[in-house]
Design a protein around this motif. Structure first.
Motif, PDB file in Angstrom:
ATOM      1  N   GLU A  23       0.881  -1.171   0.000  1.00  0.00           N
ATOM      2  CA  GLU A  23       0.000   0.000   0.000  1.00  0.00           C
ATOM      3  C   GLU A  23       0.914   1.215   0.000  1.00  0.00           C
ATOM      4  O   GLU A  23       1.993   1.203   0.610  1.00  0.00           O
ATOM      5  CB  GLU A  23      -0.932   0.008   1.216  1.00  0.00           C
ATOM      6  CG  GLU A  23      -1.846  -1.199   1.306  1.00  0.00           C
ATOM      7  CD  GLU A  23      -2.696  -1.406   0.074  1.00  0.00           C
ATOM      8  OE1 GLU A  23      -3.080  -0.390  -0.560  1.00  0.00           O
ATOM      9  OE2 GLU A  23      -2.977  -2.565  -0.278  1.00  0.00           O
ATOM     10  N   GLU A  69       2.571   0.205   3.669  1.00  0.00           N
ATOM     11  CA  GLU A  69       2.365  -1.120   4.244  1.00  0.00           C
ATOM     12  C   GLU A  69       2.918  -2.189   3.323  1.00  0.00           C
ATOM     13  O   GLU A  69       2.852  -2.059   2.095  1.00  0.00           O
ATOM     14  CB  GLU A  69       0.879  -1.392   4.501  1.00  0.00           C
ATOM     15  CG  GLU A  69       0.628  -2.695   5.261  1.00  0.00           C
ATOM     16  CD  GLU A  69      -0.841  -2.951   5.522  1.00  0.00           C
ATOM     17  OE1 GLU A  69      -1.149  -3.611   6.542  1.00  0.00           O
ATOM     18  OE2 GLU A  69      -1.690  -2.535   4.716  1.00  0.00           O
ATOM     19  N   THR A  97      -7.609   2.837   1.698  1.00  0.00           N
ATOM     20  CA  THR A  97      -6.897   1.732   2.348  1.00  0.00           C
ATOM     21  C   THR A  97      -7.323   1.501   3.796  1.00  0.00           C
ATOM     22  O   THR A  97      -7.117   0.410   4.332  1.00  0.00           O
ATOM     23  CB  THR A  97      -5.378   2.003   2.333  1.00  0.00           C
ATOM     24  OG1 THR A  97      -5.092   3.178   3.115  1.00  0.00           O
ATOM     25  CG2 THR A  97      -4.884   2.204   0.913  1.00  0.00           C
ATOM     26  N   GLY A  98      -7.873   2.529   4.418  1.00  0.00           N
ATOM     27  CA  GLY A  98      -8.171   2.427   5.847  1.00  0.00           C
ATOM     28  C   GLY A  98      -6.956   2.667   6.715  1.00  0.00           C
ATOM     29  O   GLY A  98      -7.020   2.528   7.945  1.00  0.00           O
ATOM     30  N   CYS A 109     -12.709 -11.439   0.725  1.00  0.00           N
ATOM     31  CA  CYS A 109     -11.632 -10.545   1.198  1.00  0.00           C
ATOM     32  C   CYS A 109     -12.229  -9.570   2.204  1.00  0.00           C
ATOM     33  O   CYS A 109     -13.091  -8.758   1.868  1.00  0.00           O
ATOM     34  CB  CYS A 109     -11.020  -9.790   0.021  1.00  0.00           C
ATOM     35  SG  CYS A 109      -9.622  -8.749   0.487  1.00  0.00           S
ATOM     36  N   GLU A 110     -11.764  -9.658   3.446  1.00  0.00           N
ATOM     37  CA  GLU A 110     -12.331  -8.825   4.514  1.00  0.00           C
ATOM     38  C   GLU A 110     -11.891  -7.371   4.397  1.00  0.00           C
ATOM     39  O   GLU A 110     -12.684  -6.460   4.635  1.00  0.00           O
ATOM     40  CB  GLU A 110     -11.941  -9.384   5.879  1.00  0.00           C
ATOM     41  CG  GLU A 110     -12.563 -10.749   6.173  1.00  0.00           C
ATOM     42  CD  GLU A 110     -12.232 -11.224   7.577  1.00  0.00           C
ATOM     43  OE1 GLU A 110     -11.611 -10.445   8.338  1.00  0.00           O
ATOM     44  OE2 GLU A 110     -12.595 -12.365   7.908  1.00  0.00           O
ATOM     45  N   ASN A 111     -10.665  -7.137   4.058  1.00  0.00           N
ATOM     46  CA  ASN A 111     -10.133  -5.768   4.036  1.00  0.00           C
ATOM     47  C   ASN A 111      -9.403  -5.519   2.715  1.00  0.00           C
ATOM     48  O   ASN A 111      -8.181  -5.584   2.643  1.00  0.00           O
ATOM     49  CB  ASN A 111      -9.170  -5.532   5.212  1.00  0.00           C
ATOM     50  CG  ASN A 111      -9.852  -5.645   6.542  1.00  0.00           C
ATOM     51  OD1 ASN A 111     -10.719  -4.855   6.878  1.00  0.00           O
ATOM     52  ND2 ASN A 111      -9.462  -6.659   7.328  1.00  0.00           N
ATOM     53  N   ARG A 112     -10.195  -5.287   1.662  1.00  0.00           N
ATOM     54  CA  ARG A 112      -9.610  -4.989   0.353  1.00  0.00           C
ATOM     55  C   ARG A 112      -8.765  -3.724   0.459  1.00  0.00           C
ATOM     56  O   ARG A 112      -9.120  -2.763   1.143  1.00  0.00           O
ATOM     57  CB  ARG A 112     -10.747  -4.804  -0.658  1.00  0.00           C
ATOM     58  CG  ARG A 112     -10.301  -4.595  -2.086  1.00  0.00           C
ATOM     59  CD  ARG A 112      -9.776  -5.854  -2.731  1.00  0.00           C
ATOM     60  NE  ARG A 112      -9.538  -5.572  -4.154  1.00  0.00           N
ATOM     61  CZ  ARG A 112      -8.395  -5.095  -4.629  1.00  0.00           C
ATOM     62  NH1 ARG A 112      -7.379  -4.878  -3.806  1.00  0.00           N
ATOM     63  NH2 ARG A 112      -8.265  -4.851  -5.916  1.00  0.00           N
ATOM     64  N   HIS A 113      -7.618  -3.709  -0.238  1.00  0.00           N
ATOM     65  CA  HIS A 113      -6.652  -2.607  -0.231  1.00  0.00           C
ATOM     66  C   HIS A 113      -5.872  -2.531   1.085  1.00  0.00           C
ATOM     67  O   HIS A 113      -5.324  -1.469   1.405  1.00  0.00           O
ATOM     68  CB  HIS A 113      -7.318  -1.257  -0.536  1.00  0.00           C
ATOM     69  CG  HIS A 113      -7.933  -1.182  -1.890  1.00  0.00           C
ATOM     70  ND1 HIS A 113      -7.201  -1.318  -3.049  1.00  0.00           N
ATOM     71  CD2 HIS A 113      -9.222  -1.027  -2.288  1.00  0.00           C
ATOM     72  CE1 HIS A 113      -8.002  -1.227  -4.101  1.00  0.00           C
ATOM     73  NE2 HIS A 113      -9.234  -1.061  -3.665  1.00  0.00           N
ATOM     74  N   ARG A 114      -5.783  -3.649   1.781  1.00  0.00           N
ATOM     75  CA  ARG A 114      -4.786  -3.801   2.840  1.00  0.00           C
ATOM     76  C   ARG A 114      -3.805  -4.861   2.362  1.00  0.00           C
ATOM     77  O   ARG A 114      -4.193  -5.857   1.720  1.00  0.00           O
ATOM     78  CB  ARG A 114      -5.433  -4.208   4.160  1.00  0.00           C
ATOM     79  CG  ARG A 114      -6.216  -3.081   4.821  1.00  0.00           C
ATOM     80  CD  ARG A 114      -5.344  -1.858   5.149  1.00  0.00           C
ATOM     81  NE  ARG A 114      -4.247  -2.157   6.049  1.00  0.00           N
ATOM     82  CZ  ARG A 114      -4.314  -2.067   7.371  1.00  0.00           C
ATOM     83  NH1 ARG A 114      -5.463  -1.696   7.950  1.00  0.00           N
ATOM     84  NH2 ARG A 114      -3.263  -2.330   8.118  1.00  0.00           N
ATOM     85  N   ASP A 170      -4.241  -8.742   3.221  1.00  0.00           N
ATOM     86  CA  ASP A 170      -5.502  -9.268   2.673  1.00  0.00           C
ATOM     87  C   ASP A 170      -5.395  -9.459   1.163  1.00  0.00           C
ATOM     88  O   ASP A 170      -5.835 -10.479   0.626  1.00  0.00           O
ATOM     89  CB  ASP A 170      -6.645  -8.314   3.019  1.00  0.00           C
ATOM     90  CG  ASP A 170      -6.951  -8.294   4.504  1.00  0.00           C
ATOM     91  OD1 ASP A 170      -7.960  -8.886   4.908  1.00  0.00           O
ATOM     92  OD2 ASP A 170      -6.159  -7.691   5.253  1.00  0.00           O
ATOM     93  N   ASP A 171      -4.806  -8.484   0.472  1.00  0.00           N
ATOM     94  CA  ASP A 171      -4.667  -8.606  -0.981  1.00  0.00           C
ATOM     95  C   ASP A 171      -3.679  -9.705  -1.347  1.00  0.00           C
ATOM     96  O   ASP A 171      -3.853 -10.409  -2.359  1.00  0.00           O
ATOM     97  CB  ASP A 171      -4.227  -7.277  -1.585  1.00  0.00           C
ATOM     98  CG  ASP A 171      -5.347  -6.241  -1.595  1.00  0.00           C
ATOM     99  OD1 ASP A 171      -6.481  -6.602  -1.208  1.00  0.00           O
ATOM    100  OD2 ASP A 171      -5.101  -5.081  -1.969  1.00  0.00           O
TER     101      ASP A 171
END
Length: 462
Positions: free
Chosen positions: A14, A27, A60-61, A146-151, A154-155
């Motif tokens: 990220e 990240e 991204t969160g 995918c629980e957290n897309r753009h982490r 997870d990706d």
């Protein structure tokens, strides 16, 4: 378990933006495989040491507060190198992640080089019947969660899930064959066909990069295929090259019989179509030059002439060319000060009294009858000499013939008064060449350079 390759690392980054030369990593998430077995995974936030836009934070969160106490890339780079040691770096659109890693390591004085494999290309090779191969499409295609897309982690897990699903569906041998085939290919953008690029001949010519609907870039080379591939091997270090690699959808090329033909065609195409990423050769709308009067007593002694109004048979007294009127005036003012010239005689100042430069003891006194007009004109010519346009050294039109055994082509480039009138492949086509010369600074420079070569073939034309 997947035996895609003997040793590989699935990785996702990220970042603070899309440009490796300007943006930074926030990240890293990776999973390492050896002989088909997962041997470890690693995930960490990175303090980018720059601010993160609200758009990226929402996407991204990853908030600015989460990064304040995170380690910097310098603090984790040894750990990262350990995870990547002796492994093929695999990522979805790997050129993006690889470009960021190369630039982060470059800032630490480290040259980072790895074998890379793009899972976008892997998906395209395994599933050519599908149109889209981005991560969202793959998640939907295989019904992944995918629980957290753009982490990052997870990706990365989604890439691992894709490889496992493809292995179960197509078999290990199919994945290994596809991966090894991709590794043999040079690194090219995911949306381009390597085999198509590899069919480009390695000879003289011009290449054109197209986006969805616009011409992105025009270039020339004496080795077309090598030059085209070089764009995609260095895009991590240039913002322009990265943008071209991201936007390019199609490549065309046109062969020429030699380097001069490639230069002329490149210049013509850029000035005609104005590609988005070409700057240097675009036509200058205000191209102009200084024309010095043959009469030392003329007022003014110099006149600004524009490209379309130049007397192509009187280059003995023409100096330039300049991109704008402002540039031409700035240079004339500088020469006037350097050589003690009269601003009024040059038309830079109005009035009947002595010029202001004379009062400052810069002008040598032409405006106060303290200097001969002939001597003053000679100093002007001396000052302008570095900008002199040479007179046409031939009696009339000429042809410059180029031949290359590489593509069995012969071309005759027709010139008159430094102007390119056209290029023909057969002498019978000479009558169709334009008889209205138009001066172009780039053509002047190209021909002047080539006339100095020993083996150039010049044909006098009627």
């Amino acid at each position: 378990m997947s035996t895609l390759l003997p040793c590989y690392v699935l990785l996702d980054l990220e970042t603070t933006g899309a440009t490796p030369t300007r943006d930074r990593i926030t990240e890293i998430g990776l999973i390492r495989y050896e002989n088909g077995i997962e041997v470890g995974r690693w995930n960490t936030l990175i303090n980018p040491e720059v601010s993160v836009s609200f758009f990226i934070q929402r996407l991204t969160g990853i908030t600015q507060d989460m990064l304040v106490n995170a380690p910097t890339f310098y603090e984790i780079h040894d750990t990262l190198l350990g995870w990547l040691d002796n492994a093929v770096l695999c990522a979805h659109n790997v050129r993006f992640d690889y470009g960021f890693l190369k630039n982060e390591f470059k800032q630490l004085g480290i040259t980072f080089q790895k074998k890379i494999l793009c899972t976008v290309k892997l998906s395209r090779k395994l599933y050519p019947q599908h149109k889209s191969h981005n991560l969202d499409s793959i998640i939907e295609r295989f019904k992944l969660v995918c629980e957290n897309r753009h982490r990052a982690m997870d990706d990365t897990e989604m890439m691992a899930a894709f490889i496992n699903a493809a292995t179960n569906e197509l078999g290990v041998d199919a994945l290994q064959e596809a991966a090894l085939s991709l590794l043999k290919q040079q690194s090219t953008p995911t949306h381009l066909d390597y085999l198509e690029i590899n069919t480009i001949p390695d000879t003289c010519g011009v290449y054109l990069f197209y986006g969805d609907s616009a011409l992105l870039y025009v270039g020339k080379s004496v080795s077309l295929r090598s030059r085209v591939l070089s764009h995609f091997q260095s895009d991590h270090s240039s913002t322009k090259e990265m943008r071209i690699a991201q936007e390019i959808k199609r490549i065309e090329y046109r062969l020429t019989s030699g380097e001069l033909g490639a230069l002329l065609l490149e210049s013509q195409l850029i000035k005609e179509f104005h590609p988005i990423h070409n700057r240097q050769l675009r036509r200058e709308r205000q191209l102009c030059a200084w024309q010095v009067s043959a009469d030392p007593n003329a007022k003014p002694l110099v006149n600004l002439v524009y490209e379309g109004d130049m007397d192509l048979t009187a280059f003995d007294n023409v100096y330039g060319t300049f991109k704008t009127k402002r540039q031409a005036l700035d240079i004339l003012n500088r020469i006037a000060d350097e050589y003690g010239l009269c601003d009024k005689a040059l038309g830079l100042e109005k009035g009947s009294d002595a010029c202001f430069a004379y009062q400052l003891k810069i002008c040598k006194g032409l405006c106060d009858d303290k200097e001969s007009p002939i001597l003053h004109r000679l100093r002007l010519l001396t000052g302008l000499s570095r900008y002199k346009l040479l007179a046409w050294p031939f009696d009339g039109r000429i042809g410059v013939r180029e031949r290359t055994p590489d593509n069995d082509m012969t071309e005759v480039h027709v010139f008159d008064q430094w102007c390119h009138l056209g290029t023909v492949k057969n002498y019978s086509d000479l009558d169709e060449v334009s008889s209205k010369p138009r001066f172009d600074r780039d053509t002047y420079r190209y021909l002047l350079k080539f006339l100095k070569k020993k083996n150039i073939e010049i044909i006098p034309l009627q």
